[in-house]
Write a protein that holds these residues in place. Structure first.
Motif, mmCIF file in Angstrom:
data_model
loop_
_atom_site.group_PDB
_atom_site.id
_atom_site.type_symbol
_atom_site.label_atom_id
_atom_site.label_comp_id
_atom_site.label_asym_id
_atom_site.label_seq_id
_atom_site.Cartn_x
_atom_site.Cartn_y
_atom_site.Cartn_z
ATOM 1 N N GLN A 87 11.944 -13.279 -17.941
ATOM 2 C CA GLN A 87 12.910 -12.151 -17.567
ATOM 3 C C GLN A 87 12.494 -11.011 -18.146
ATOM 4 O O GLN A 87 12.934 -10.641 -19.512
ATOM 5 N N ILE A 88 12.008 -10.056 -17.408
ATOM 6 C CA ILE A 88 11.651 -8.651 -17.722
ATOM 7 C C ILE A 88 12.770 -7.870 -16.893
ATOM 8 O O ILE A 88 12.976 -7.870 -15.553
ATOM 9 N N THR A 89 13.487 -6.946 -17.605
ATOM 10 C CA THR A 89 14.788 -6.345 -16.978
ATOM 11 C C THR A 89 14.231 -5.094 -16.077
ATOM 12 O O THR A 89 13.507 -4.279 -16.645
ATOM 13 N N HIS A 90 14.949 -5.167 -15.031
ATOM 14 C CA HIS A 90 14.641 -4.096 -13.946
ATOM 15 C C HIS A 90 15.764 -3.092 -14.210
ATOM 16 O O HIS A 90 16.872 -2.962 -14.398
ATOM 17 N N VAL A 91 15.024 -1.690 -14.206
ATOM 18 C CA VAL A 91 15.660 -0.473 -14.434
ATOM 19 C C VAL A 91 15.274 0.559 -13.188
ATOM 20 O O VAL A 91 14.272 0.834 -13.222
ATOM 21 N N PRO A 92 16.232 0.493 -12.143
ATOM 22 C CA PRO A 92 15.707 1.427 -11.000
ATOM 23 C C PRO A 92 16.037 2.668 -11.122
ATOM 24 O O PRO A 92 17.177 3.256 -11.853
ATOM 25 N N TYR A 93 15.012 3.780 -10.590
ATOM 26 C CA TYR A 93 15.221 5.245 -10.690
ATOM 27 C C TYR A 93 15.188 5.595 -9.150
ATOM 28 O O TYR A 93 14.779 5.086 -8.509
ATOM 29 N N LYS A 94 15.633 7.088 -9.118
ATOM 30 C CA LYS A 94 15.431 7.566 -7.715
ATOM 31 C C LYS A 94 14.366 8.436 -7.616
ATOM 32 O O LYS A 94 14.060 9.570 -7.560
ATOM 33 N N GLY A 95 12.998 7.562 -7.642
ATOM 34 C CA GLY A 95 11.865 8.056 -7.281
ATOM 35 C C GLY A 95 10.708 7.599 -8.401
ATOM 36 O O GLY A 95 11.285 7.339 -9.534
ATOM 37 N N LEU A 96 9.426 7.887 -8.023
ATOM 38 C CA LEU A 96 8.228 7.542 -8.983
ATOM 39 C C LEU A 96 8.278 8.465 -10.233
ATOM 40 O O LEU A 96 8.072 8.103 -11.104
ATOM 41 N N GLY A 97 8.557 9.890 -9.906
ATOM 42 C CA GLY A 97 8.649 10.720 -11.045
ATOM 43 C C GLY A 97 9.713 10.433 -12.139
ATOM 44 O O GLY A 97 8.947 10.202 -13.304
ATOM 45 N N PRO A 98 10.722 10.270 -11.811
ATOM 46 C CA PRO A 98 11.683 9.699 -12.798
ATOM 47 C C PRO A 98 11.521 8.489 -13.615
ATOM 48 O O PRO A 98 11.637 8.259 -14.855
ATOM 49 N N GLY A 155 14.510 -10.764 -21.481
ATOM 50 C CA GLY A 155 15.439 -9.696 -21.084
ATOM 51 C C GLY A 155 15.152 -8.458 -21.881
ATOM 52 O O GLY A 155 15.574 -7.480 -21.582
ATOM 53 N N LYS A 156 14.320 -8.389 -22.997
ATOM 54 C CA LYS A 156 14.429 -7.143 -23.894
ATOM 55 C C LYS A 156 13.500 -6.394 -23.592
ATOM 56 O O LYS A 156 13.702 -5.099 -23.552
ATOM 57 N N ILE A 157 12.308 -6.752 -22.695
ATOM 58 C CA ILE A 157 11.351 -5.874 -22.151
ATOM 59 C C ILE A 157 11.991 -5.354 -20.777
ATOM 60 O O ILE A 157 12.530 -6.033 -19.934
ATOM 61 N N THR A 158 11.877 -4.014 -20.570
ATOM 62 C CA THR A 158 12.266 -3.448 -19.304
ATOM 63 C C THR A 158 11.216 -2.783 -18.494
ATOM 64 O O THR A 158 10.063 -2.549 -19.154
ATOM 65 N N TYR A 159 11.443 -2.829 -17.081
ATOM 66 C CA TYR A 159 10.537 -1.948 -16.323
ATOM 67 C C TYR A 159 11.322 -1.010 -15.378
ATOM 68 O O TYR A 159 12.364 -1.433 -15.111
ATOM 69 N N ALA A 160 10.687 0.085 -15.303
ATOM 70 C CA ALA A 160 11.110 1.111 -14.386
ATOM 71 C C ALA A 160 10.635 0.636 -13.038
ATOM 72 O O ALA A 160 9.472 0.390 -12.590
ATOM 73 N N SER A 161 11.545 1.165 -11.745
ATOM 74 C CA SER A 161 10.963 1.090 -10.367
ATOM 75 C C SER A 161 11.440 2.311 -9.921
ATOM 76 O O SER A 161 12.267 2.944 -10.233
ATOM 77 N N TYR A 162 11.096 2.772 -8.757
ATOM 78 C CA TYR A 162 11.420 3.785 -7.938
ATOM 79 C C TYR A 162 12.532 3.394 -6.859
ATOM 80 O O TYR A 162 12.686 4.067 -5.824
ATOM 81 N N GLY A 163 13.438 2.406 -7.304
ATOM 82 C CA GLY A 163 14.519 1.958 -6.350
ATOM 83 C C GLY A 163 14.577 0.513 -6.073
ATOM 84 O O GLY A 163 13.351 -0.241 -6.256
#
Length: 323
Positions: A178-189, A151-159
């Motif tokens: 468990q790699i933790t999901h962090v959603p963003y509003k788009g690929l750029g962010p 859970g410590k490692i995080t990954y970004a997605s575009y939603g």
């Protein structure tokens, strides 16, 4: 009576000839490409480049119209309801044809029945991009690190429901990590967050992530393709790393409404193929990190169905429910 029969036969023959002539001389008026996404994005740029090249071939204007909104549903619905004559075509990505069927309980169009695959324009293989501080330099090392600190490692997605989200959750499930999901509003962010170290990684097309890669703030852990990227020859593919399932790609394609005559579909496909085979067009696509396939409509349809199966597995792994 004989004269009437002869007259009806002549009229029928005339109608058949006229219909065949109209198909063989397609198009006889401007053609519209409906892009169900905002202007300025990769799909829009590709549609405009294609339209620019098809115009002289067809001796007609090819208009690109952006009809964005509701996860590509609005623009896709418009084409699904268009007159099936080849003059209104959909230029879109996986989302409208594959992803939406899993994310929405109901759609105003049937992705399988309401569209005819005409041509696949481009494949975009993805890279797993990580912040330079991540203490892993391969998928194998990433798995070991994730098991050490769940859970410590995080990954970004575009939603939620995006390809990075689905593939990483499948990765979590298959490797029991468990790699933790962090959603963003788009690929750029999402890319910005990785460059800043707010999240540790994301999946992106090589072309889209090129600025982040060249910034020196990130590194490429893996290339999701059958072959290594010539620009990054030292980066292994998923299969080489021992995780052949860890692969997802974005594609762009052209679709016609159901009922469009076969001859018209074949004509459009043939002329698009002429554009795709132009050396300058292929070179421009390569610079953007796009592969240019030359599949038949039937082969493109088979690619879509295989992706539907794989996406279904990823959705299940991610625990997503249609809304």
């Amino acid at each position: 009576m004989k004269r009437r029969i002869a007259l009806f036969g002549a009229l029928a023959s005339l109608l058949v000839c006229t219909h065949a002539m109209s198909q063989s001389h397609f198009p006889q008026k401007p053609v519209t490409f409906v892009v169900p996404l905002a202007a300025g994005g990769g799909t829009d740029i590709l549609a405009r480049k294609l339209a620019q090249q098809l115009g002289p071939i067809w001796n007609q204007t090819v208009v690109v119209e952006n009809v964005s909104g509701a996860s590509s549903i609005i623009g896709s619905q418009r084409v699904a309801r268009a007159h099936p004559d080849g003059y209104t075509l959909l230029v879109t990505t996986n989302g409208a044809i594959v992803g939406n069927r899993f994310l929405f309980k109901s759609l105003p169009y049937d992705p399988d029945k309401d569209f005819i695959p005409v041509a696949q324009l481009a494949d975009i293989d993805m890279v797993l991009l990580a912040h330079k501080s991540l203490e892993a330099n391969s998928l194998k090392e990433l798995v070991a690190l994730a098991k050490k600190d769940p859970g410590k490692i995080t990954y970004a997605s575009y939603g939620n429901g995006s390809q990075p989200h689905l593939l990483m959750e499948l990765f979590n499930k298959r490797e029991n990590i468990q790699i933790t999901h962090v959603p963003y509003k788009g690929l750029g962010p999402a890319l910005t967050s990785v460059m800043a170290g707010e999240t540790m990684m994301t999946l992106t097309g090589r072309g889209s992530g090129e600025a982040a890669i060249r910034s020196g703030k990130t590194k490429v852990l893996n290339y999701n393709s059958d072959h290594r990227d010539p620009l990054y020859p030292d980066v292994p593919t998923s299969a080489e790393s021992g995780y052949p399932y860890f692969r997802v790609a974005t594609w762009h394609g052209v679709f016609a409404p159901k009922g469009t005559p076969k001859e018209v579909v074949e004509k459009i496909h043939k002329d698009i193929l002429t554009v795709l085979n132009q050396p300058e067009f292929r070179e421009d696509m390569a610079k953007r990190g796009y592969g240019v396939p030359t599949r038949t409509p039937q082969e493109f349809a088979a690619v879509i169905q295989e992706e539907v199966k794989a996406t279904g597995e990823m959705v299940k792994a991610a625990g997503l429910k249609a809304e």
